[in-house]
Design an enzyme around this catalytic site. Structure first.
Site, PDB file in Angstrom:
ATOM      1  N   GLU A 233      -1.432   5.301   0.030  1.00  0.00           N
ATOM      2  CA  GLU A 233      -2.356   5.878  -1.273  1.00  0.00           C
ATOM      3  C   GLU A 233      -1.812   5.997  -2.308  1.00  0.00           C
ATOM      4  O   GLU A 233      -1.024   6.901  -2.496  1.00  0.00           O
ATOM      5  CB  GLU A 233      -3.497   6.385  -0.458  1.00  0.00           C
ATOM      6  CG  GLU A 233      -4.424   7.295  -1.815  1.00  0.00           C
ATOM      7  CD  GLU A 233      -5.583   6.174  -1.864  1.00  0.00           C
ATOM      8  OE1 GLU A 233      -5.523   6.003  -3.273  1.00  0.00           O
ATOM      9  OE2 GLU A 233      -5.651   5.413  -1.266  1.00  0.00           O
ATOM     10  N   ILE A 234      -2.466   5.423  -3.787  1.00  0.00           N
ATOM     11  CA  ILE A 234      -1.462   5.464  -4.701  1.00  0.00           C
ATOM     12  C   ILE A 234      -2.351   6.354  -5.391  1.00  0.00           C
ATOM     13  O   ILE A 234      -1.136   7.650  -6.292  1.00  0.00           O
ATOM     14  CB  ILE A 234      -2.148   4.200  -5.611  1.00  0.00           C
ATOM     15  CG1 ILE A 234      -0.859   4.404  -6.810  1.00  0.00           C
ATOM     16  CG2 ILE A 234      -3.189   4.238  -5.795  1.00  0.00           C
ATOM     17  CD1 ILE A 234      -0.997   2.831  -7.107  1.00  0.00           C
TER      18      ILE A 234
ATOM     19  N   ASN B  49       3.049   2.095  -3.555  1.00  0.00           N
ATOM     20  CA  ASN B  49       1.933   1.134  -4.855  1.00  0.00           C
ATOM     21  C   ASN B  49       2.452  -0.250  -3.305  1.00  0.00           C
ATOM     22  O   ASN B  49       2.850  -0.363  -3.861  1.00  0.00           O
ATOM     23  CB  ASN B  49       2.579   1.461  -6.024  1.00  0.00           C
ATOM     24  CG  ASN B  49       1.625  -0.165  -6.243  1.00  0.00           C
ATOM     25  OD1 ASN B  49       1.266  -0.504  -6.260  1.00  0.00           O
ATOM     26  ND2 ASN B  49       1.586  -0.203  -7.998  1.00  0.00           N
ATOM     27  N   ALA B  50       1.409  -0.144  -2.476  1.00  0.00           N
ATOM     28  CA  ALA B  50       1.686  -1.661  -1.900  1.00  0.00           C
ATOM     29  C   ALA B  50       1.841  -3.163  -2.799  1.00  0.00           C
ATOM     30  O   ALA B  50       3.148  -3.940  -1.913  1.00  0.00           O
ATOM     31  CB  ALA B  50       0.618  -1.590  -1.314  1.00  0.00           C
TER      32      ALA B  50
ATOM     33  N   CYS C  36      -8.850  -2.463   3.267  1.00  0.00           N
ATOM     34  CA  CYS C  36     -10.541  -1.424   4.028  1.00  0.00           C
ATOM     35  C   CYS C  36     -11.475  -1.266   2.052  1.00  0.00           C
ATOM     36  O   CYS C  36     -10.353  -0.385   1.935  1.00  0.00           O
ATOM     37  CB  CYS C  36     -10.597  -0.266   4.522  1.00  0.00           C
ATOM     38  SG  CYS C  36      -9.780  -0.765   6.351  1.00  0.00           S
TER      39      CYS C  36
ATOM     40  N   ASP D  56     -10.827  -2.466  -4.491  1.00  0.00           N
ATOM     41  CA  ASP D  56     -10.650  -2.531  -5.832  1.00  0.00           C
ATOM     42  C   ASP D  56     -11.325  -3.888  -5.416  1.00  0.00           C
ATOM     43  O   ASP D  56     -10.360  -4.639  -5.747  1.00  0.00           O
ATOM     44  CB  ASP D  56     -10.301  -1.780  -6.646  1.00  0.00           C
ATOM     45  CG  ASP D  56     -10.493  -1.439  -7.952  1.00  0.00           C
ATOM     46  OD1 ASP D  56     -11.516  -2.095  -7.825  1.00  0.00           O
ATOM     47  OD2 ASP D  56      -9.937  -1.104  -8.414  1.00  0.00           O
TER      48      ASP D  56
END
Length: 266
Positions: free
Chosen positions: A107-108, A143-144, A163, A166
């Protein structure tokens, strides 16, 4: 108005400080009951710019990652990733469903990541000694889109979840979508042959975008409708995430597409 906002911010700071003190006290009182965190004290903007410099910390290569700091015990690496895990609903539900896998949420957003960390910490304390103790799930801020191969080696992952990402509705923002030809090649690198990419969204345009790009990539093939319907993880991601629950409350639609990582061409 300003005084009300200041008061609310003060309450949030006090709450977070209390949570930190509870975590510190656990080493002194192992039997102390740990409460689950409350989202109202971790509010943040719904989305974050993936191209911004977020001063993230990441390893130079996967071998440098100290997974034992997140999971405890051995340095065994995770095999399941929830990219953009939000408030951790999927992580928590996958824990008993995949007890032999280590599951990582990425999660960013700062406050949302902290909420998930506090949630997992509380669940572990509440379920010590039980069959489901939530020690197989963890979360980190990352940050993937930029650094996924820094955490995961070639063929390390069995499952990757996207899931309700954005949608980035504006055309000029489409380059920021989590699914793209370039990023799919990175996901294919981290996924082992036979691994599954799971996607779900309530935005039809985004669903078509993700599906079409995955169909066009040479290293992914769509699961059959029968395979999707029988997959326990599909059932879980449809109902477990906070965003999914919101869509259900509002009577919205959910669009699902799952793809298998194929064998490398000879």
């Amino acid at each position: 108005m300003a005084s009300e906002e200041s008061l609310e911010e003060s309450k949030k700071k006090v709450y977070r400080k209390e949570q930190a003190l509870k975590r510190t006290a656990e080493s002194l009182e192992d039997d102390e009951e740990i409460e689950l965190p409350r989202k109202r004290y971790y509010r943040q903007r719904a989305h974050s710019n993936p191209f911004s410099d977020h001063e993230l910390i990441y390893p130079a290569k996967p071998e440098d990652m100290k997974w034992s700091m997140l999971y405890g015990g051995s340095n065994e690496a995770p095999t399941v990733a929830d990219v953009g895990c939000g408030f951790g609903g999927l992580l928590v539900s996958l824990s008993p469903a995949l007890p032999k896998e280590r599951i990582l949420g990425i999660e960013i957003r700062v406050q949302v990541t902290q909420y998930v960390l506090d949630r997992i910490h509380a669940l572990r304390k509440q379920n010590q000694g039980k069959e489901v103790d939530y020690t197989n799930i963890a979360c980190l801020r990352g940050n993937a889109m930029k650094f996924l191969p820094n955490f995961f080696g070639k063929g390390q992952l069995k499952k990757v979840f996207f899931c309700f990402p954005d949608p980035h509705f504006k055309l000029r923002k489409h380059k920021a979508r989590i699914i793209s030809p370039t990023l799919l090649s990175e996901y294919a690198y981290c996924l082992r042959p036979g691994g599954i990419v799971y996607t779900i969204t309530d935005v039809k345009d985004l669903h078509d975008w993700m599906r079409s790009h995955l169909e066009a990539h040479p290293l992914f093939e769509r699961l059959s409708s029968e395979e999707e319907e029988s997959d326990e993880c599909v059932k879980i991601m449809t109902t477990a995430t906070e965003e999914g629950k919101k869509v259900a409350r509002n009577g919205g639609s959910k669009y699902i597409a799952c793809f298998r990582r194929t064998e490398n061409p000879k």
